[in-house]
Design a protein around this motif. Structure first.
Motif, PDB file in Angstrom:
ATOM      1  N   LEU A  88       1.541  -2.036  -0.668  1.00 25.67           N
ATOM      2  CA  LEU A  88       1.537  -1.758   0.772  1.00 25.67           C
ATOM      3  C   LEU A  88       0.183  -2.019   1.417  1.00 25.67           C
ATOM      4  CD1 LEU A  88       3.561   1.538   1.317  1.00 25.67           C
ATOM      5  CD2 LEU A  88       4.316  -0.816   1.589  1.00 25.67           C
ATOM      6  N   HIS A  89      -0.895  -1.530   0.807  1.00 25.71           N
ATOM      7  CA  HIS A  89      -2.201  -1.562   1.464  1.00 25.71           C
ATOM      8  C   HIS A  89      -3.091  -2.680   0.975  1.00 25.71           C
ATOM      9  CE1 HIS A  89      -1.019   2.465   2.629  1.00 25.71           C
ATOM     10  NE2 HIS A  89      -0.898   2.787   1.356  1.00 25.71           N
ATOM     11  N   TRP A 114      -6.488  -1.211  -5.174  1.00 28.53           N
ATOM     12  CA  TRP A 114      -7.192  -1.749  -4.005  1.00 28.53           C
ATOM     13  C   TRP A 114      -8.026  -3.005  -4.248  1.00 28.53           C
ATOM     14  CZ3 TRP A 114      -6.097   0.867   0.481  1.00 28.53           C
ATOM     15  CH2 TRP A 114      -5.576   2.157   0.356  1.00 28.53           C
ATOM     16  N   LEU A 122       6.119   5.746  -2.178  1.00 24.90           N
ATOM     17  CA  LEU A 122       5.888   5.080  -0.881  1.00 24.90           C
ATOM     18  C   LEU A 122       4.452   5.209  -0.378  1.00 24.90           C
ATOM     19  CD1 LEU A 122       7.321   3.422   1.307  1.00 24.90           C
ATOM     20  CD2 LEU A 122       8.023   5.551   2.386  1.00 24.90           C
ATOM     21  N   ASP A 123       3.629   5.997  -1.039  1.00 23.39           N
ATOM     22  CA  ASP A 123       2.222   6.035  -0.634  1.00 23.39           C
ATOM     23  C   ASP A 123       1.501   4.735  -0.989  1.00 23.39           C
ATOM     24  OD1 ASP A 123       1.449   8.555   0.698  1.00 23.39           O
ATOM     25  OD2 ASP A 123       2.453   9.414  -1.050  1.00 23.39           O
ATOM     26  N   ARG A 142       8.342   8.904  -0.718  1.00 21.68           N
ATOM     27  CA  ARG A 142       7.126   9.289  -1.428  1.00 21.68           C
ATOM     28  C   ARG A 142       7.464  10.128  -2.664  1.00 21.68           C
ATOM     29  NH1 ARG A 142       4.096  12.221   3.181  1.00 21.68           N
ATOM     30  NH2 ARG A 142       6.254  12.519   3.815  1.00 21.68           N
ATOM     31  N   ASN A 147      -0.071  -9.112   5.464  1.00 29.62           N
ATOM     32  CA  ASN A 147      -1.253  -8.755   4.675  1.00 29.62           C
ATOM     33  C   ASN A 147      -2.142  -9.986   4.547  1.00 29.62           C
ATOM     34  OD1 ASN A 147       0.997  -6.823   3.774  1.00 29.62           O
ATOM     35  ND2 ASN A 147      -0.811  -5.885   2.885  1.00 29.62           N
ATOM     36  N   GLU A 179      -5.452  -6.828   2.877  1.00 30.32           N
ATOM     37  CA  GLU A 179      -5.582  -5.892   4.012  1.00 30.32           C
ATOM     38  C   GLU A 179      -4.397  -6.028   4.979  1.00 30.32           C
ATOM     39  OE1 GLU A 179      -8.656  -4.038   4.610  1.00 30.32           O
ATOM     40  OE2 GLU A 179      -7.640  -3.060   6.289  1.00 30.32           O
ATOM     41  N   CYS A 180      -3.863  -4.869   5.429  1.00 38.90           N
ATOM     42  CA  CYS A 180      -2.779  -4.898   6.419  1.00 38.90           C
ATOM     43  C   CYS A 180      -3.320  -5.340   7.773  1.00 38.90           C
ATOM     44  CB  CYS A 180      -2.166  -3.507   6.577  1.00 38.90           C
ATOM     45  SG  CYS A 180      -1.417  -2.890   5.081  1.00 38.90           S
ATOM     46  N   LEU A 239       8.830   5.137   8.018  1.00 38.23           N
ATOM     47  CA  LEU A 239       7.688   5.798   7.383  1.00 38.23           C
ATOM     48  C   LEU A 239       6.833   4.785   6.625  1.00 38.23           C
ATOM     49  CD1 LEU A 239       6.157   8.333   6.501  1.00 38.23           C
ATOM     50  CD2 LEU A 239       7.820   8.601   4.642  1.00 38.23           C
ATOM     51  N   ARG A 240       7.494   3.844   5.981  1.00 40.63           N
ATOM     52  CA  ARG A 240       6.769   2.818   5.218  1.00 40.63           C
ATOM     53  C   ARG A 240       5.704   2.153   6.079  1.00 40.63           C
ATOM     54  NH1 ARG A 240       6.786  -2.786   4.018  1.00 40.63           N
ATOM     55  NH2 ARG A 240       7.001  -3.223   1.778  1.00 40.63           N
ATOM     56  N   ILE A 261       2.839   4.467   6.942  1.00 34.77           N
ATOM     57  CA  ILE A 261       1.901   4.604   5.823  1.00 34.77           C
ATOM     58  C   ILE A 261       1.015   3.357   5.713  1.00 34.77           C
ATOM     59  CG2 ILE A 261       1.765   4.761   3.290  1.00 34.77           C
ATOM     60  CD1 ILE A 261       4.177   6.692   3.417  1.00 34.77           C
ATOM     61  N   ARG A 262       1.612   2.181   5.944  1.00 38.71           N
ATOM     62  CA  ARG A 262       0.784   0.957   5.925  1.00 38.71           C
ATOM     63  C   ARG A 262      -0.313   1.028   6.987  1.00 38.71           C
ATOM     64  NH1 ARG A 262       2.807  -3.775   7.478  1.00 38.71           N
ATOM     65  NH2 ARG A 262       1.331  -5.048   6.348  1.00 38.71           N
ATOM     66  N   GLY A 277      -2.611   4.560   5.641  1.00 38.49           N
ATOM     67  CA  GLY A 277      -3.115   4.709   4.270  1.00 38.49           C
ATOM     68  C   GLY A 277      -2.247   5.725   3.543  1.00 38.49           C
ATOM     69  N   PRO A 278      -2.529   5.961   2.255  1.00 35.62           N
ATOM     70  CA  PRO A 278      -1.707   6.912   1.490  1.00 35.62           C
ATOM     71  C   PRO A 278      -1.752   8.293   2.131  1.00 35.62           C
ATOM     72  CG  PRO A 278      -3.266   5.748   0.061  1.00 35.62           C
ATOM     73  CD  PRO A 278      -3.627   5.400   1.456  1.00 35.62           C
ATOM     74  N   THR A 279      -0.602   8.949   2.226  1.00 39.45           N
ATOM     75  CA  THR A 279      -0.575  10.279   2.842  1.00 39.45           C
ATOM     76  C   THR A 279      -1.260  11.310   1.946  1.00 39.45           C
ATOM     77  OG1 THR A 279       1.569  10.870   1.867  1.00 39.45           O
ATOM     78  CG2 THR A 279       1.619   9.774   4.006  1.00 39.45           C
ATOM     79  N   GLY A 336      -7.805   3.927   2.957  1.00 37.42           N
ATOM     80  CA  GLY A 336      -6.999   3.206   3.938  1.00 37.42           C
ATOM     81  C   GLY A 336      -7.606   3.285   5.330  1.00 37.42           C
TER      82      GLY A 336
END
Lengths: 556, 98
Positions: A49-50, A95, A418-419, A427, B7, B13-14, B74-75, B78-79, B82-84, B90
Motif C-alpha cells: 500500500l505505502h 518501506w 490492511l495497514d 486490518r 505509486n 510513494e503514494c 478504508l484502504r 490508509i494509503r 499511513g498504517p493506523t 507514512g
C-alpha cells in the motif's frame, strides 16, 4: 549451521548483479512494469500500500548472529528501523525504495542471505520446526534435508514456472511444530524399525480460500530417495495442475480432485522411473550437508538446576517466563528459549533494528551464535544453558522482549493486514492488539491455558486463521471491516480446519465476541486441564453459538 | 466523485494527481465529478504509467467532508495517511512533524 560454498556465493552474487541491472533498466524506462513485475517478484520485491516491500528468505528459520545483525542493518539503512517476521519464517521490510534494493541485496549477500524465491510460482523458501536440533522429542534434525531441497530447488529449471507457488515444510518430531499438514508438501523425518531415517510424505495441504489438510501418501520414504520422490510429486503437479484458474491452481486442488490414492499412484509411477537416477542421494552427500548442521558442542553445565531453582524463588516474573517461554532441550543442562514478539498492544512479529542487534548479541554470548524464527512469528534461542537462563532473561527484559505469553491467547499470529498489504480487505494488527490488551493479565491468560488465536486480513490466510483454535478472518462488507470467527482449527499433528461459527462482527464487536467465546469455554471445560481445542472437539460449536447469538434470536 | 492515484516507480510513494502534477498528499487531489473529467484523469494516469513514472494507477471514490477529501474505502484512507497502528510512519508522520 550451513555456510555458503564457493558456488553459493557466486550464484547469489550473480543474481544480485542481474537484478541490479534489471532495476537500473526499469528506472531508466528501458523495460515496462509488465516486463519487470515477474522479475522483481522472483527477487522478493512486492509493491504494497505505502511502498515497496522486500521479503528476505530465512531458510528453515535459522539465523546466525551475524545474519540477524545484517537484518538490523537493512532495517536501519534502507527501511524504517524495523522488520516483520512472517508465518513462513521470513522477514519483510515494508518501506524500501526500489532504487535502494540492489544495495540492500548486496549487503544481504555478504551475510549469506538473499530474497530469491520468496515470491513467484516456484518452490518457495523451505521451513522447518523452530526447535530443530534442540527438541528432546526429535528423531533427527530435519534442516540438513531442508538445505538439500533448498539447493536442489534454487532456480530449478523445471520448477520455476509451476501452476502456482509451492511450499514445503519439515518436522523431525511426532509433535508437529511446523504445521506440515497445511503445506503443499509436508515432510516428517522419522526412523523406521531398523533405525533408518526416512520421511512420512504429506501432500496437498494449504489454506487460502479453499483450506484443505494434506494427505499422507507415503508412510516411510528412505532418506536417499528424497529428491527423486519430491521431483515425482512436483512433476505430476506441474503436468496436471490447473493453469487456467489461479484459485484452483495449487496442488491441494489437484490432490483433492484426483483423490489422494490415485494421486499417490501417479507419483509412485513417476518415481519408479526416477528412483535409481542421479537424483538418488549418495550417503556421502547427505553426510556432507549433515556436517554443517552438527550440533554445537554443549559442555556439561549441571549447576543450572540450582541456579534456576534459586532464581525462580527470587523473581516471580522470571518464574512466569520460565514456565511459559522455556522448552525442554535434548540435553538436560540446556533449554530452548522462545522470545515473544507479541508484547501486549504491539504488532505481532515486529522487531526493531536495535532489538535485533541485542538479540544477536545475546545469541552470540549465550546461545552458540544461533537464533531461529518460528512460524508463530517469535524468535527462538535453541541452545541456552539452564545456568544462563536468568542472565538471558535479564538481557531480554532490558530490550523489552521478555513477555511471558508463548502459546497463550496473546501470542497471536497476525498478518500485516490492511495497514500494509495490498491484498488485505481488513486490518489484522489492531484486532490483535485489542485482544491482547483485553487479556493482558498473565494470570487470566494462564487460567485460560493454551489457546492459539490467529488473524488474517483476507482470505489468502497468511495469518493462518483456518488453523487457529480461534480464527479471525477480516473481510470488507459494504465498505466496512467485518470479522468472521472460526473455531476448532489446529495446525499441529492433530490438524483441523476451523468451523465458521456464524455471522461476522464489526471492529467494535470482535473483541467482546472473543471474550464471550473464552468465557464460554471457561464455563464448560471439564477441568482446568482441558484445553480450549479439546473442549471444542468434545462439545462442538453449539455452546459457543448459543453464547454469541442466542440473544439475537430471542430479540428477533 | 473520483480522484486519480498511483505509486511512484522509484520508491513506491503514494501519489495523487493534483494541480497539473503529482502530489505526495491527497488533500489537493483533482476531483472528477463527471464521466468526462474521469476519462481525462484516466488518460493522465495511463500516460504517467506509460512514461514509467508511476505504477498501480487507480481511480478511487471519494466524498467531501467539510470540504476535505475522504476516500470511501478504508484502504484508500490508509494509503493516504499511513498504517493506523504506527502514527510515526507514512504521510501522517510528516504532517505531525510539520
Amino acid at each position: 549451521m550451513y555456510r555458503y560454498d564457493e558456488f553459493d556465493h557466486e550464484f547469489v552474487q550473480a543474481r544480485v548483479a542481474q537484478f541490479r541491472d534489471q532495476i537500473e533498466r526499469r528506472l531508466a524506462g528501458d523495460i515496462t512494469e509488465d516486463q519487470f513485475r515477474p522479475l522483481r517478484l522472483m527477487n522478493g520485491v512486492y509493491l504494497q500500500l505505502h511502498a515497496y516491500m522486500l521479503r528476505v528468505a530465512i531458510p528453515y528459520g535459522t539465523l546466525s548472529s551475524r545474519q540477524l545483525r545484517m537484518l538490523a542493518h537493512i532495517a536501519r539503512t534502507y527501511d524504517r528501523g524495523y522488520g516483520h517476521f512472517t508465518t513462513r519464517q521470513n522477514i519483510q521490510f515494508h518501506w524500501p525504495a526500489l532504487s535502494d534494493i540492489p544495495a540492500a541485496l548486496a549487503d544481504l549477500a555478504s551475510a549469506e542471505m538473499h530474497a530469491l524465491q520468496t515470491s513467484g510460482n516456484c518452490i518457495r523458501n523451505i521451513s522447518a520446526d523452530h526447535f530443530a536440533g534442540a527438541a528432546a522429542d526429535e528423531a533427527a534434525d530435519p534442516r540438513p534435508y531442508a538445505e538439500i531441497l533448498r539447493q536442489w530447488s534454487s532456480v530449478h529449471p523445471e520448477f520455476t514456472y509451476l501452476p502456482r507457488k509451492f511450499k514445503i515444510a519439515f518436522t523431525g518430531s511426532e509433535r508437529d511444530r511446523a504445521a506440515i499438514q497445511t503445506y503443499d508438501i509436508g515432510l516428517h523425518l522419522k526412523k523406521d524399525a531398523a533405525g533408518e531415517l526416512g520421511f512420512a510424505v504429506w501432500v496437498g495441504g494449504g489454506q487460502g480460500r479453499t483450506p484443505i489438510l494434506a494427505k499422507k501418501i507415503r508412510d516411510f520414504l528412505p532418506q536417499q530417495h528424497l529428491l527423486s520422490y519430491i521431483t515425482a510429486i512436483i512433476r505430476v503437479y506441474n503436468l496436471s495442475g490447473r493453469r487456467d484458474n489461479k484459485w484452483k491452481a495449487r496442488i491441494k486442488i489437484l490432490v483433492h480432485e484426483t483423490g489422494a490414492e490415485e494421486f499417490a499412484r501417479q507419483v509412485e509411477a513417476e518415481w519408479e522411473a526416477l528412483k535409481d537416477s542421479e537424483l538418488k542421494l549418495p550417503q556421502a552427500d547427505i553426510d556432507a550437508i549433515n556436517a554443517y548442521f552438527a550440533p554445537p558442542s554443549l559442555p556439561e553445565r549441571p549447576e543450572g538446576d540450582e541456579a534456576v531453582r534459586l532464581a525462580r524463588l527470587d523473581s516471580k516474573s522470571f518464574a512466569d517466563w520460565l514456565n511459559q517461554n522455556v522448552t525442554t532441550h535434548r540435553h538436560p543442562d540446556y533449554a530452548a528459549v522462545t522470545i515473544s514478539l507479541k508484547n501486549i498492544g504491539e504488532t505481532p512479529g515486529d522487531i526493531s533494528d536495535s532489538q535485533m542487534d541485542a538479540v544477536a548479541d545475546i545469541a552470540e554470548k549465550y546461545a552458540f551464535d544461533e537464533a531461529r524464527v518460528s512460524h508463530e512469528q517469535n524468535l527462538v534461542l535453541p541452545h541456552v544453558a539452564r545456568a544462563d537462563l536468568k542472565t538471558v532473561y535479564d538481557a531480554l527484559v532490558e530490550i523489552g522482549l521478555a513477555t511471558a505469553n508463548i502459546d497463550l491467547i496473546s501470542d497471536i499470529i497476525a498478518c500485516p493486514g490492511l495497514d500494509y498489504c495490498t491484498l488485505a480487505n481488513a486490518r489484522s494488527i489492531p484486532v490483535a492488539q485489542q485482544i491482547a490488551t483485553r487479556f493482558a493479565s498473565l494470570e487470566r491468560q494462564r487460567d485460560i491455558g493454551e489457546l492459539k488465536l490467529n488473524i488474517s486480513g483476507c482470505i489468502n490466510a497468511c495469518g493462518h486463521h483456518h488453523v487457529g483454535h480461534i480464527g479471525i478472518l477480516g473481510v470488507e462488507k459494504k465498505g466496512a471491516e467485518l470479522y468472521q470467527v472460526t473455531l476448532g482449527g489446529s495446525a499441529d499433528e492433530n490438524a483441523s480446519i476451523g468451523d465458521i461459527i456464524g455471522r461476522g462482527f464489526g471492529p467494535d464487536e470482535i473483541v467482546d465476541a472473543i471474550e464471550t467465546i473464552v468465557e464460554t469455554y471457561l464455563a464448560i471445560r471439564s477441568d482446568a486441564g482441558e484445553r480450549f481445542i479439546d473442549a471444542y472437539r468434545r462439545l462442538g460449536p453449539a455452546p459457543f453459538k448459543e453464547a454469541l447469538y442466542a440473544g439475537e434470536a430471542k430479540a428477533a | 466523485m473520483k480522484i486519480l492515484t498511483a505509486n511512484r516507480l522509484t520508491d513506491g510513494e503514494c501519489l495523487w494527481y493534483a494541480r497539473g502534477g503529482w502530489a505526495e498528499t491527497i488533500d489537493d487531489a483533482e476531483i472528477a465529478a463527471d464521466k468526462e473529467a474521469e476519462a481525462r484523469l484516466e488518460d493522465i494516469g495511463k500516460a504517467a504509467f506509460a512514461a514509467n513514472f508511476v505504477l498501480d494507477v487507480a481511480m478511487v471514490d471519494i466524498e467531501l467532508v467539510d470540504g476535505v477529501i475522504r476516500p470511501t474505502r478504508l484502504r484508500e484512507r490508509i494509503r493516504a495517511a499511513g498504517p493506523t497502528v504506527r502514527n510515526d510512519l507514512g504521510k501522517q508522520a510528516r504532517s505531525l512533524a510539520a
